[in-house]
Motif scaffolding. Structure first.
Motif, short mmCIF file in Angstrom:
data_model
loop_
_atom_site.label_atom_id
_atom_site.label_comp_id
_atom_site.label_asym_id
_atom_site.label_seq_id
_atom_site.Cartn_x
_atom_site.Cartn_y
_atom_site.Cartn_z
N ALA A 255 2.99 4.01 -1.69
CA ALA A 255 1.76 3.23 -1.79
C ALA A 255 0.94 3.11 -0.52
O ALA A 255 0.49 2.05 -0.15
N GLY A 256 0.74 4.21 0.13
CA GLY A 256 -0.24 4.22 1.22
C GLY A 256 0.14 3.41 2.42
O GLY A 256 -0.70 2.95 3.17
N ASN A 257 1.39 3.18 2.60
CA ASN A 257 1.75 2.35 3.74
C ASN A 257 1.60 3.04 5.07
O ASN A 257 1.50 2.40 6.09
N ASN B 225 -1.48 1.98 6.02
CA ASN B 225 -1.42 0.56 6.33
C ASN B 225 -0.46 0.27 7.46
O ASN B 225 0.29 -0.71 7.44
N VAL C 157 -2.62 9.45 5.07
CA VAL C 157 -1.85 9.12 3.87
C VAL C 157 -1.28 10.43 3.34
O VAL C 157 -2.02 11.40 3.20
N THR D 213 -7.24 4.80 1.48
CA THR D 213 -5.90 5.08 0.97
C THR D 213 -6.04 5.90 -0.30
O THR D 213 -7.15 6.10 -0.80
N TYR E 28 -9.09 -3.81 5.24
CA TYR E 28 -7.90 -3.09 4.80
C TYR E 28 -7.85 -3.03 3.28
O TYR E 28 -8.38 -3.92 2.60
N ASN F 197 -5.21 -1.60 -0.21
CA ASN F 197 -4.03 -0.96 -0.76
C ASN F 197 -4.04 -1.22 -2.27
O ASN F 197 -4.95 -1.87 -2.78
#
Ligand SMILES: [Zn+2]
Length: 661
Positions: A395-397, A400, A526, A565, A602, A604
């Motif tokens: 999940a795109g961490n 992030n 990502v 993301t 930000y 997500n």
């Protein structure tokens, strides 16, 4: 009671447990045994017979709420506990005869013994003892036509004398027709009377609990809630009585208000901790979500330390309530700073406000969730899919900032500086959700990014020039994987993908030579399905993608991105070329459109919602569906924007975890 459970019923006489002198045998009452708890017949119970004792009616309760009156007639019985292990499987299940006429409701119970002769005038029903142990209960007029009759059982317990005590209430629910669908809160000021609760720093916990509960009661009533208090003065009341109140009125929520103390031997530890909320994950209606929100609100109001949330299935008020229930431990009373704080009337009022606010937030979400979409959409809604990378984080961490990762049920995260972390910023910790267990330190160095694979937990070690380390999940066997710095840490198949000196590099997961992928200055990398997505600083921070092997480099959009993301086939981004608004575009460059007019920092997503920080609202956390509807605020803003982590249905923002619903 679970729907699928098959009921096995014995008439009481078959139990043959109670020998009677005289009295009529009436087999209208059943003891119900749930086969789910016990699959063999209990020895020594069948066969015997004897006359029955009448069931005791020892009290009748009245709850006067804003929108209804509730009368509960307590029916008691007991059986010897010998040979019975699964006490909880037994219930008193009264059968009663209900007669309705236009303006009259009559309920007749049999084989009861009533010690009360007449009810006080405020009770909306009449009692009449008939011959042969029968009792007639009647209501007249409008009340009769609206009233509903039901039964509510109390948790069956084995008493010290070895007897199993059973109680079931016959409940009359009588709406007054004035208001409808008002939620009901039962507030339970902990302790009372001879039971002072914790006594620390010259404060009696029972007094704090009552004061805050009374304040919360006024606030709830002002917001249109039905309010029930389990005590209004300094009196003692049993734990089961407290739970009964919530069950009888079928409360929306039960909140027990307490303040914490700890045994002498752990006192030194208690000085370090502050606020927690207790819940019971195995309750009839678990209230973990509420507990989490409640803790956030209390800490937000009081400024106290965050204590680990506690799953407490053995607490009576949490395991004998059939409605969502939590228990707040507002402050840690042995802590002198906490004690001083809560002596301040202003802070007690703030506590009450926090309780009300948390409950309303939770209830609002519940109501929202219960509402079905009004009509089918003309276009199918866009669904965000997590194309899980073959290894590493979800999940795109990596975009992030690698603040949180999940592996084998554990959640690894970078902890904000606090006394527990020794005031070190960004040390690596893990916890196991929903267990009463302190968070565990994995690496005592200040980490920059984290990610997890089958090999263990990777982190770029800020304390060691951001070089990459690999450590076993429990923190053992830390070893250094690179000599140079690593940021934006991700994985694809057998390669580690990261940013060094603003360029993208890859290297084998087992370590070895790092290769620079291309000349682009890359941000917000990502990694998905063999592609690396990034904001290309060499081309005005437009979104690009390139395969992990360096081929297929292409521009996705002409917009300058602030943050991006990737969700399935969609690239989500805050568009700096259009006032930082939220956009989506397919990763092949088609289907570009604006999702929201908000200024977005930000972002997500989970499988349904996009989460974003709102630049114009002090970085409050919002969510919205990808087709631009369903926007709601998830968390109030502070001032600092933080990256948003999503793992396993949990959201991590500003150092707080939150369940996603
Ligand atoms: Zn207490």
């Amino acid at each position: 009671m679970p729907d699928s459970v098959e009921l096995v019923q014995w008439e009481k006489s078959q139990l043959g447990l109670l020998k009677r002198k005289g009295g009529l045998v009436l087999k209208k009452w059943l003891i119900v045994w749930l086969s789910v708890f016990c699959s063999v017949a209990l020895p020594g119970l069948a066969g015997a017979s004897g006359p029955l004792s009448p069931y005791m009616i020892s009290e009748i309760k009245l709850f006067s709420l804003q929108d209804r009156q509730v009368v509960a007639i307590a029916l008691d019985d007991q059986i010897p506990g010998k040979g019975i292990d699964e006490v909880l499987g037994y219930r008193l299940k009264p059968s009663f005869d209900e007669q309705r006429q236009a303006d009259r409701l009559t309920v007749t119970l049999s084989n009861v013994s009533l010690s009360v002769k007449e009810l006080p005038p405020e009770f909306p029903l009449q009692l009449e003892s008939l011959e042969a142990g029968r009792l007639k209960i009647s209501l007249k007029g409008l009340a009769a036509s609206r009233a509903e009759v039901s039964t509510v059982h109390r948790k069956t317990v084995k008493a010290r004398d070895g007897m199993i005590r059973l109680r079931t209430y016959l409940v009359f629910n009588i709406p007054n027709g004035l208001k409808k669908n008002q939620p009901t809160v039962v507030l339970d000021p902990g302790h009372g009377g001879k039971d002072s609760g914790a006594v620390q720093n010259f404060i009696h916990e029972k007094d704090l609990n009552l004061d805050i509960s009374l304040r919360a009661a006024r606030l709830f009533a002002g917001k249109g809630w039905n309010v029930v208090l389990t005590r209004r003065t300094d009196v003692e009341t049993t734990l089961l009585e407290r739970a009964d109140a919530a069950n009888i009125v079928n409360a929306t929520v039960f909140i027990s208000v307490h303040h914490n103390s700890l045994p002498e031997e752990t006192m030194h530890r208690s000085r370090e901790f502050g606020t927690t909320v207790l819940y019971n994950s195995s309750a009839a209606k678990p209230a973990y979500d509420l507990a989490r929100i409640m803790q956030d609100e209390l800490i937000g109001s009081l400024g106290t330390q965050r204590e680990v949330m506690q799953d407490r299935p053995k607490l009576v008020v949490l395991n004998s309530t059939w409605v969502p229930a939590v228990l707040t431990e507002g402050v840690m009373m042995p802590n002198p700073a906490n004690a001083k704080l809560i002596l301040d009337r202003f802070q007690r009022h703030r506590s009450a406000e926090a309780i009300v606010r948390a409950t309303e937030t939770w209830y609002g979400r519940k109501v929202l969730a219960a509402k079905k979409p009004a009509k089918p959409r003309s276009q199918p809604a866009i669904r965000l899919t997590v194309n899980a990378p073959s290894v590493g984080n979800q999940a795109g961490n990596s975009a992030n900032r690698g603040i949180v990762a999940e592996s084998a049920g554990w959640i690894y995260y970078l902890r904000k500086a606090d006394s527990v972390s020794g005031n070190k910023e960004q040390t690596l910790w893990r916890f196991y959700p929903d267990r009463f267990m302190s968070d565990q330190l994995v690496a005592d160095q200040e980490a920059w990014d984290i990610n997890v694979t089958a090999e263990g937990v990777y982190y770029s070690n800020w304390s060691d020039r951001q070089t990459l380390y690999l450590v076993a999940p429990d923190g053992s066997n830390a070893r250094k994987m690179t000599d140079g710095p690593v940021q934006q840490l991700g994985f694809s198949a057998d390669r580690v993908v990261f940013v060094r000196n603003r360029n993208i590099y890859t290297m084998p997961r087992s370590g070895g030579m790092a290769l620079q992928l291309n000349e682009d200055v890359a941000e917000n990398t990502v990694i998905r399905d063999g592609w690396i997505y990034y904001a290309n600083g060499s081309d005005g921070f437009r979104p690009y993608r390139v395969r992990v092997d360096g081929t297929g480099r292409s521009k996705i959009a002409e917009d300058e991105t602030l943050f991006l993301t990737v969700a399935g086939e969609w690239l989500l981004y805050s568009n700096l070329s259009d006032g930082e608004k939220l956009y989506r575009i397919k990763t092949d460059g088609s289907g570009r459109s604006k999702i929201s007019e908000d200024r977005v920092g930000y972002l997500n997503f989970d499988q349904k919602f996009i989460y974003f920080t709102h630049t114009d609202q002090k970085n409050a956390l919002f969510r919205i569906l990808p087709d631009g509807v369903g926007k709601t605020k998830v968390m109030e803003g502070g001032t600092v924007a933080g990256p948003i982590g999503v793992v396993n249905g949990k959201l991590y923002y500003q150092g707080l975890f939150q369940e996603l619903k």
